[in-house]
Design an enzyme around this catalytic site. Sequence first.
Site, PDB file in Angstrom:
ATOM      1  N   ASN A  97     -11.089  -9.428   1.475  1.00 17.12           N
ATOM      2  CA  ASN A  97     -11.186  -9.661   0.144  1.00 17.12           C
ATOM      3  C   ASN A  97     -12.236  -9.099  -0.686  1.00 17.12           C
ATOM      4  OD1 ASN A  97     -13.219 -11.172   1.150  1.00 17.12           O
ATOM      5  ND2 ASN A  97     -12.578 -13.056  -0.370  1.00 17.12           N
ATOM      6  N   LYS A 133     -14.545  -5.777  -1.984  1.00 19.53           N
ATOM      7  CA  LYS A 133     -14.466  -4.406  -2.705  1.00 19.53           C
ATOM      8  C   LYS A 133     -14.759  -3.334  -1.795  1.00 19.53           C
ATOM      9  CE  LYS A 133     -16.970  -1.980  -6.234  1.00 19.53           C
ATOM     10  NZ  LYS A 133     -15.874  -0.813  -6.323  1.00 19.53           N
ATOM     11  N   LYS A 163     -12.365  -0.822  -0.029  1.00 20.43           N
ATOM     12  CA  LYS A 163     -11.202  -0.700   0.905  1.00 20.43           C
ATOM     13  C   LYS A 163     -10.631   0.828   0.304  1.00 20.43           C
ATOM     14  CE  LYS A 163      -9.152  -4.510   0.056  1.00 20.43           C
ATOM     15  NZ  LYS A 163     -10.196  -5.211  -0.606  1.00 20.43           N
ATOM     16  N   THR A 164     -10.130   0.898  -0.667  1.00 26.34           N
ATOM     17  CA  THR A 164      -9.415   2.070  -1.355  1.00 26.34           C
ATOM     18  C   THR A 164     -10.763   3.136  -1.355  1.00 26.34           C
ATOM     19  OG1 THR A 164      -7.895   0.997  -2.610  1.00 26.34           O
ATOM     20  CG2 THR A 164      -8.434   3.199  -3.285  1.00 26.34           C
ATOM     21  N   THR A 165     -11.964   2.731  -1.913  1.00 25.48           N
ATOM     22  CA  THR A 165     -12.840   3.746  -1.866  1.00 25.48           C
ATOM     23  C   THR A 165     -13.299   4.409  -0.570  1.00 25.48           C
ATOM     24  OG1 THR A 165     -14.058   2.538  -3.921  1.00 25.48           O
ATOM     25  CG2 THR A 165     -15.363   3.982  -2.637  1.00 25.48           C
ATOM     26  N   ARG A 172     -13.328  13.608   3.496  1.00 28.15           N
ATOM     27  CA  ARG A 172     -13.900  14.261   4.681  1.00 28.15           C
ATOM     28  C   ARG A 172     -12.632  15.108   5.300  1.00 28.15           C
ATOM     29  NH1 ARG A 172     -16.089   9.979   8.474  1.00 28.15           N
ATOM     30  NH2 ARG A 172     -18.015  10.381   7.287  1.00 28.15           N
ATOM     31  N   PHE A 228       0.380  -1.996 -11.658  1.00 25.57           N
ATOM     32  CA  PHE A 228       0.291  -3.407 -11.279  1.00 25.57           C
ATOM     33  C   PHE A 228       1.421  -4.089 -11.141  1.00 25.57           C
ATOM     34  CE2 PHE A 228      -4.063  -1.970 -12.204  1.00 25.57           C
ATOM     35  CZ  PHE A 228      -4.749  -2.250 -11.207  1.00 25.57           C
ATOM     36  N   TRP A 249       1.675  -7.468 -10.901  1.00 26.26           N
ATOM     37  CA  TRP A 249       1.524  -8.639 -11.708  1.00 26.26           C
ATOM     38  C   TRP A 249       1.760  -8.271 -13.270  1.00 26.26           C
ATOM     39  CZ3 TRP A 249      -1.975  -6.980  -8.083  1.00 26.26           C
ATOM     40  CH2 TRP A 249      -3.148  -6.258  -8.461  1.00 26.26           C
ATOM     41  N   GLU A 286      -2.918   0.010  -0.484  1.00 30.61           N
ATOM     42  CA  GLU A 286      -2.337  -1.120  -1.043  1.00 30.61           C
ATOM     43  C   GLU A 286      -0.766  -1.551  -0.534  1.00 30.61           C
ATOM     44  OE1 GLU A 286      -4.789  -3.035  -2.580  1.00 30.61           O
ATOM     45  OE2 GLU A 286      -5.937  -1.922  -3.758  1.00 30.61           O
TER      46      GLU A 286
END
Length: 199
Positions: free
Chosen positions: A39, A41, A43-45, A53, A94, A96, A131
């Site tokens: 949960n 911040k 993951k995508t970064t 790379r 999104f 949602w 995601e």
Amino acid sequence: MSDRDTRHQQAMQKLKSRVDEKVAEATEQRGLLLVFTGNGKGKTTAAWGTVTRALGYGYRVGVVQFIKGLWECGERERLVEDPNLEVAIMATGFTWDTQNREADTRACHEVWAEAERMLADPGVYLVVLDEITYMLKFGYLDIATVTRALAKRPAEQTVIITGRNAHRELTAMADTVTEMQEVRHAFNSGVQARRGIDY
């Protein structure tokens, strides 16, 4: 040399010995399955960092964005012109916001077809399924479909999966699982996401 310096040198020698031993044992060469979940911040970064790379070495990379595709993404904007990068975006953004299961499922399947093509291509060195965990959680994609495509991918291809609550079958088949843990997030204190920092 002081006692402290001597103890430090001995500790570093032991550490070097252990590291050298692990390096010598690592003889297998193949693509990996990496899962960035949790949960917190980043993951995508982290996935985009690995994309950068791989592109830096001239490898072909495919990124499939299932949730945040229509949102601004500084990494994507910077790298999108690299001829070795292909990005496929789920058209709804999104889920949602759309609140339309049928349309979201259709959009998911359309972009998943692009992912399957990338996963079957031996020329693609790295594939990021950004995601995708939400697609499984919401039932837009079947876990068996995803695991089958991952198992059949070329041996040299690495795949990164990002998203909260990664399915147990994905974590079980992964080579590396990293769980990002949230300790504090500025957004929960009313601070807006910042361009160039958060996206």
